[in-house]
Motif scaffolding. Structure first.
Motif, PDB file in Angstrom:
ATOM      1  N   GLY A 162       0.766  -1.241   0.000  1.00 29.53           N
ATOM      2  CA  GLY A 162       0.000   0.000   0.000  1.00 29.53           C
ATOM      3  C   GLY A 162       0.795   1.289   0.000  1.00 29.53           C
ATOM      4  N   GLU A 163       2.026   1.270  -0.492  1.00 31.03           N
ATOM      5  CA  GLU A 163       2.777   2.511  -0.634  1.00 31.03           C
ATOM      6  C   GLU A 163       2.142   3.380  -1.716  1.00 31.03           C
ATOM      7  N   GLY A 164       2.571   4.640  -1.784  1.00 35.55           N
ATOM      8  CA  GLY A 164       1.901   5.599  -2.646  1.00 35.55           C
ATOM      9  C   GLY A 164       1.978   5.270  -4.124  1.00 35.55           C
ATOM     10  N   ASP A 175      -2.939   5.091  -9.463  1.00 35.08           N
ATOM     11  CA  ASP A 175      -2.403   4.170 -10.454  1.00 35.08           C
ATOM     12  C   ASP A 175      -1.934   2.878  -9.794  1.00 35.08           C
ATOM     13  N   ILE A 176      -1.417   1.969 -10.606  1.00 38.28           N
ATOM     14  CA  ILE A 176      -0.867   0.705 -10.124  1.00 38.28           C
ATOM     15  C   ILE A 176       0.604   0.661 -10.523  1.00 38.28           C
ATOM     16  N   ALA A 177       1.481   0.649  -9.535  1.00 35.19           N
ATOM     17  CA  ALA A 177       2.916   0.585  -9.809  1.00 35.19           C
ATOM     18  C   ALA A 177       3.332  -0.870  -9.977  1.00 35.19           C
ATOM     19  N   ALA A 290       9.809  -5.716  -9.564  1.00 39.20           N
ATOM     20  CA  ALA A 290       9.094  -5.806 -10.838  1.00 39.20           C
ATOM     21  C   ALA A 290       8.020  -6.868 -10.702  1.00 39.20           C
ATOM     22  N   CYS A 291       6.809  -6.541 -11.063  1.00 37.07           N
ATOM     23  CA  CYS A 291       5.726  -7.536 -11.055  1.00 37.07           C
ATOM     24  C   CYS A 291       6.043  -8.618 -12.083  1.00 37.07           C
ATOM     25  N   VAL A 334       2.391  -5.794  -6.688  1.00 31.13           N
ATOM     26  CA  VAL A 334       2.162  -4.460  -7.226  1.00 31.13           C
ATOM     27  C   VAL A 334       2.102  -3.506  -6.047  1.00 31.13           C
ATOM     28  N   VAL A 335       2.253  -2.219  -6.343  1.00 26.64           N
ATOM     29  CA  VAL A 335       2.123  -1.173  -5.328  1.00 26.64           C
ATOM     30  C   VAL A 335       0.899  -0.344  -5.659  1.00 26.64           C
TER      31      VAL A 335
END
Length: 372
Positions: A162-164, A175-177, A290-291, A334-335
């Motif tokens: 849950g980071e920004g 967005d989705i990092a 990296a996902c 993912v972040v």
């Protein structure tokens, strides 16, 4: 029933920059009161809870430590938490107790009838998942809690950290990092021979030798990587230099500090600076992320798209997070979180209340297979 805003306010009010114990106590007590999950509190203070069972597991991951507050964020020894202009202000609101609160409420409220990945299921199968909540300690000092949990066997199939990730593609959009940089910090120490500065030929100037190493570093390109079509660019730069003892003495030692922002699968060739008089030591190496499963990234992106009017995108993130440690251990990550660029670690740290609720909707959409 606690809302995300109410829970964030309560969490933020608990000091956790020197000692995370009280914040961990609060999280553990809340989970025991609000859920029937299996909850563990390990010896370093991580709080981990599990619900459901299945062939796959999905974790909602955060941390409850914060960096030291600014003087303006403390009053009479207590953290100041203020709500104004649709935002909650205070140390830890953005990084990252707001996301922890959204994950806690998601963990309590979600049904978990479906798999978290887009894998085909056998005919007649009932695809279920184990839903995991984890809040770690020590993220701000190198991911100590995450590393301990991994060493103790923490290994969900997938994780949303849950980071920004809000405000990367456009202002206000969550967005989705799918990737982020890591950080490798190094010290290069050159050795010479001391001599009087009036007779420089009698010694070996360690600063000059360090300068040769600096020139080598300046000639290096930062690493780069491609993750699902998104570019991630690393960097390498000298940030500090220390050497010499007096204006009239040739220095026998000189050290330089190197900050390298790493990307998945790549490192700058810093070993090139090493020789008989120059030593290279890695002081810290926070891994990049990296996902490794585009289907999972698209699933989370779909949930994000359904939770907001903006158009979220798959993006990359410049900062290292606990997702790096998890990805290194083989977890699909993912972040996704409410914090916006420039909010974390500042005297004006704050988080949007609307985006907190949005992240709850995103997390719940993924955890419940889209059935909110």
């Amino acid at each position: 029933m606690s809302t995300v805003t109410e829970l964030t306010r309560e969490l933020v009010a608990i000091p956790s920059h020197d000692d995370e114990t009280d914040a961990g106590d609060f999280i553990e007590s809340w989970l025991r009161r609000e859920t029937d999950a299996a909850i563990t509190r390990d010896e370093v203070g991580n709080v981990i809870a599990r619900r459901g069972s299945g062939e796959e597991s999905l974790a909602l991951v955060g941390h409850h430590d914060v960096v030291s507050p600014d003087d303006s964020q403390v009053e009479d020894g207590e953290y100041v938490v203020e709500e104004r202009d649709g935002r909650l202000h205070g140390r830890g609101t953005a990084d990252m107790k707001g996301a922890v609160a959204a994950a806690m409420c998601t963990f309590r409220d979600s049904e978990v009838p479906r798999t978290s990945k887009s894998r085909a299921q056998p005919d007649g199968a009932d695809p279920t998942i184990e839903l995991v909540f984890a809040s770690f300690v020590g993220e701000e000092i190198g991911g100590e809690g995450a590393r301990h949990a991994i060493d103790q066997g923490f290994a969900p199939d997938c994780a949303i950290v849950g980071e920004g990730s809000t405000g990367y593609s456009a202002a206000g959009v969550t967005d989705i990092a799918i990737a982020h940089k890591g950080r490798r910090a190094s010290t290069i120490t050159a050795r010479g021979t001391a001599a009087h500065a009036s007779e420089p030929e009698a010694g070996e100037n360690a600063i000059y030798r360090a300068g040769e190493a600096v020139d080598t570093i300046r000639g290096m390109d930062g690493p780069s990587a491609d993750v699902f079509g998104e570019d991630l660019e690393g960097s390498i730069v000298v940030t500090e230099i220390e050497g010499g003892s007096a204006w009239n003495v040739l220095p026998e030692s000189c050290s330089v500090t190197v900050d390298e922002r790493t990307v998945p699968g790549e490192r700058a060739p810093l070993s090139r600076v090493e020789n008989e008089s120059t030593e290279w030591v890695v002081d810290q190496d926070l891994p990049p992320m990296a996902c490794n499963d585009e289907a999972f990234a698209q699933r989370v992106l779909s949930a994000a798209d359904g939770a907001q009017s903006g158009d979220p995108e798959l993006v990359t993130k410049p900062h290292a997070t606990d997702a790096g440690w998890l990805a290194e251990a083989g977890v699909t990550c993912v972040v996704c979180g409410p914090a916006e660029p420039g909010e974390a670690h500042t005297s004006e740290e704050s988080v949007s209340l609307d985006v907190l609720d949005r992240c709850y909707d995103i997390y719940r959409g993924v955890a419940s297979g889209g059935e909110n």
